[in-house]
Design an enzyme around this catalytic site. Sequence first.
Site, PDB file in Angstrom:
ATOM      1  N   GLU A   1      69.540 -16.541 -18.146  1.00 46.08           N
ATOM      2  CA  GLU A   1      68.140 -16.126 -18.122  1.00 46.08           C
ATOM      3  C   GLU A   1      68.071 -14.755 -18.769  1.00 46.08           C
ATOM      4  OE1 GLU A   1      70.303 -15.526 -15.742  1.00 46.08           O
ATOM      5  OE2 GLU A   1      70.006 -13.355 -15.743  1.00 46.08           O
TER       6      GLU A   1
ATOM      7  N   LYS B   1      74.977  -4.522 -20.608  1.00 49.63           N
ATOM      8  CA  LYS B   1      75.110  -5.929 -20.210  1.00 49.63           C
ATOM      9  C   LYS B   1      76.338  -6.634 -20.791  1.00 49.63           C
ATOM     10  CE  LYS B   1      70.586  -6.832 -18.579  1.00 49.63           C
ATOM     11  NZ  LYS B   1      69.717  -5.707 -19.024  1.00 49.63           N
TER      12      LYS B   1
ATOM     13  N   SER C   1      71.441   3.350 -19.716  1.00 44.82           N
ATOM     14  CA  SER C   1      71.925   1.962 -19.686  1.00 44.82           C
ATOM     15  C   SER C   1      71.771   1.242 -21.022  1.00 44.82           C
ATOM     16  CB  SER C   1      71.200   1.186 -18.586  1.00 44.82           C
ATOM     17  OG  SER C   1      69.796   1.325 -18.720  1.00 44.82           O
TER      18      SER C   1
HETATM   19  C1  LIG Z   1      68.681  -5.249 -18.204  1.00 45.62           C
HETATM   20  C2  LIG Z   1      68.613  -3.817 -18.305  1.00 45.62           C
HETATM   21  C3  LIG Z   1      68.455  -3.021 -17.159  1.00 45.62           C
HETATM   22  C4  LIG Z   1      68.225  -3.584 -15.790  1.00 45.62           C
HETATM   23  O1  LIG Z   1      69.257  -4.336 -15.261  1.00 45.62           O
HETATM   24  P1  LIG Z   1      70.229  -3.801 -14.127  1.00 45.62           P
HETATM   25  O2  LIG Z   1      70.944  -5.006 -13.667  1.00 45.62           O
HETATM   26  O3  LIG Z   1      69.393  -3.171 -13.067  1.00 45.62           O
HETATM   27  O4  LIG Z   1      71.120  -2.808 -14.767  1.00 45.62           O
HETATM   28  C5  LIG Z   1      68.499  -1.659 -17.313  1.00 45.62           C
HETATM   29  N1  LIG Z   1      68.639  -1.087 -18.538  1.00 45.62           N
HETATM   30  C6  LIG Z   1      68.780  -1.826 -19.656  1.00 45.62           C
HETATM   31  C7  LIG Z   1      68.935  -1.135 -20.948  1.00 45.62           C
HETATM   32  C8  LIG Z   1      68.765  -3.208 -19.578  1.00 45.62           C
HETATM   33  O5  LIG Z   1      68.888  -3.910 -20.695  1.00 45.62           O
END
Ligand SMILES: *Cc1c(COP(=O)(O)O)cnc(C)c1O
Length: 422
Positions: A138, A116, A405
């Site tokens: 948010e 993010k 992610s």
């Molecule tokens: C917020 C988050 C997501 C989901 O958000 P996307 O916009 O779909 O990427 C996925 N993995 C992690 C670690 C997150 O913090």
Amino acid sequence: MATVSITKRHPAKVHGSRVSRTAKPGAPRLVATPGRFGPWGGRYVPETLMAACEELEREYEKAKRDPRFKARLAELLKSFAGRPTPLFYARRLTKKLGGAKIYLKREDLLHTGAHKINNCLGQALLVERMGKHRVVAETGAGQHGVATATVCALFGFECVVYMGTEDMRRQELNVFRMRLLGAEVRGVDSGSRTLKDAINEAMRDWVTNVRTTHYLLGSVLGAHPYPTMVRDFHRVIGQEARKQVVQAEGKLPTAVIACVGGGSNAIGIFHDFIGDKKVQLIGVEAGGRSEKLGDHAARFQGGLPGVLQGTYSYVLQDEAGQIASTHSVSAGLDYPSIGPEHAWLADQKRAEYVSASDAEALDACKMLARLEGIIPALESSHAVAEVIKRSPKMKKSDVVIVNISGRGDKDIGILRENLQLD
Ligand SMILES: *Cc1c(COP(=O)(O)O)cnc(C)c1O
């Protein structure tokens, strides 16, 4: 903000962004008009926000072409966030599953623990360019709130983060983290008390304070230009992964797998592979605890076209068009709609969307922890669950990239409640 659902597939002209199916000769049909991905996307906002969206679009278009903006962003991504992130060969997982060679894109190693921050740094630079000094956001899992609070501290902006009280309970540590970083966290007690309710409140605040305030949206959702702009800020994931896999393997991967909440980490790693038709793109949604409406957040399994929070996409809704409640063990995947570009990629069959259940994600998390020494976020664990299912059916010469992610530190409480350790 009101949530409007329409079930017509192709809305007419809305606020100047026209549905268009025209594409440049020779270009892939995936090239769409600004703000639209095929029929999806657009800008469904109250009049009071039109000027703010247009201002943001103009500023972003200018910034995109400004070498100084690009250089500053690249420098912050490198020295503050920790890019490039490694592409790691998961040797023991590969061996255990016995199929494709598995690589992990390590977004979990970024500052604040998830992808993010890529988007937050980009938007923070825009806030500065627009001469604003207050940011609202948010957050679901708390990761976006933490990333937003982090860049606001870095740039000296006032920061208000809206968060559903259910999510505040699930992600207590992140609430404290945001406060420690100087942000004000405002609990939202309406609806399902999760992400979509927090978005409504953040939008209300934005409408009221639009002159001084920027809405730092955390995924490829919302009105144009957000889905395009947020995607662009995450494209770096795929650009790096592409170079890294070619360097390691001398070829492109067979498949790229990512979890899909709003869809930002997925579109970020997918985007630079879209033109390579042989590379399979696989998005993994939250299958939750059952296939019943309300028990999951798999928009492609039961979602219908509709408008939610500024954009036209697949939305989980009941027969009357009321937004359905959703469930996932991971707060970050717990959202009833999906980024409009994913709707388009699904329509074109350029990407495939599957789901993993809570139980499968929890098992995958444990498996990766024990085989590779990496505790992935529960969101990312959904992508890991898919490679666990898919890899044994693949050839040894196949190469798969899984986007990790984020890291699992924020989920330790939930993992403790749900995992039996032997
Ligand atoms: C917020 C988050 C997501 C989901 O958000 P996307 O916009 O779909 O990427 C996925 N993995 C992690 C670690 C997150 O913090």
